[in-house]
Enzyme design. Sequence first.
Site, mmCIF file in Angstrom:
data_model
loop_
_atom_site.group_PDB
_atom_site.id
_atom_site.type_symbol
_atom_site.label_atom_id
_atom_site.label_comp_id
_atom_site.label_asym_id
_atom_site.label_seq_id
_atom_site.Cartn_x
_atom_site.Cartn_y
_atom_site.Cartn_z
ATOM 1 N N SER A 87 0.820 -1.212 0.000
ATOM 2 C CA SER A 87 0.000 0.000 0.000
ATOM 3 C C SER A 87 0.859 1.269 0.000
ATOM 4 O O SER A 87 1.675 1.469 -0.898
ATOM 5 C CB SER A 87 -0.959 -0.048 1.199
ATOM 6 O OG SER A 87 -2.005 0.883 1.052
ATOM 7 N N HIS A 239 -7.606 -5.762 -0.357
ATOM 8 C CA HIS A 239 -6.409 -4.934 -0.204
ATOM 9 C C HIS A 239 -5.368 -5.572 0.708
ATOM 10 O O HIS A 239 -4.169 -5.458 0.453
ATOM 11 C CB HIS A 239 -6.805 -3.559 0.349
ATOM 12 C CG HIS A 239 -5.685 -2.575 0.396
ATOM 13 N ND1 HIS A 239 -5.041 -2.125 -0.736
ATOM 14 C CD2 HIS A 239 -5.080 -1.944 1.443
ATOM 15 C CE1 HIS A 239 -4.093 -1.262 -0.398
ATOM 16 N NE2 HIS A 239 -4.093 -1.133 0.919
#
Length: 258
Positions: A87, A239
């Site tokens: 991320s 994610h």
Amino acid sequence: MKLYCEYLLNDKPPILLIHGFASSTYTFRRILPLLQERYSIIAVDLPGFGKSEKSTSFIYSFENYAKVMIECIHKFGFSTTHIVAHSMGGQIALNMARLAPEKINKLVLLCSSGYLNPANKYLVWSSYFPFFDKFIYYYIRRKEVKDHLKNVFFNQNLINEDLIHEFGRPLAEKGFYKALIRLLRHREGDLPSHQLQKIKVPTLLIWGKEDRVVPVAVGKRLVRDLPDAQLITYENTGHLITEERPEFVFKNIIMHTS
């Protein structure tokens, strides 16, 4: 500034793990046991996150984060390393590749942040108002930790009490919100295309097709901009890819760094 670090040093190739926003080394808990068979491992809680210091003097820019991580490589005596970054950590890793490409062998970016602009200038100005940290506190805490986790998982059944506790722990620290405000002020925005196109480090992009935080479209754009990159996507994955697909992530890391 004091940084929390987990490491395992042996005679195997080094690998540096960089977590994402509002996270910690805990992000990699499911792949660490797999990686330790093949690598020397350094995993650091970034300044302002996890168990590291929540400094009120550090300039929380991606470039400074990158410089801190480069210093960590020096601290452990490595001349080069592989990097696995998740991320927001992906932007830090890319900045490392921009600043010191000779220090990095291969990049593995997991659902990397990309193409975000700096914070709105009016929001930055507002951050100097008294008690703005309390506003940020209530804004983030308006949702339960479990609700935040639902946004990063495709498979909701994987969310358990341990995850809720670990991801909720830093949200209870007052220092976290002060550091977060400084990140809001100093984050310079993600690297633009013309800078990405100059990064020659071989890069593997790994994405969950159901990522709601950083859509796979960002990965498809990154693979076009980075000169030496490939993209792998996983079905039915969100994610927090290291929680949902640890074995696949490990195998792809091995293939890319061998």
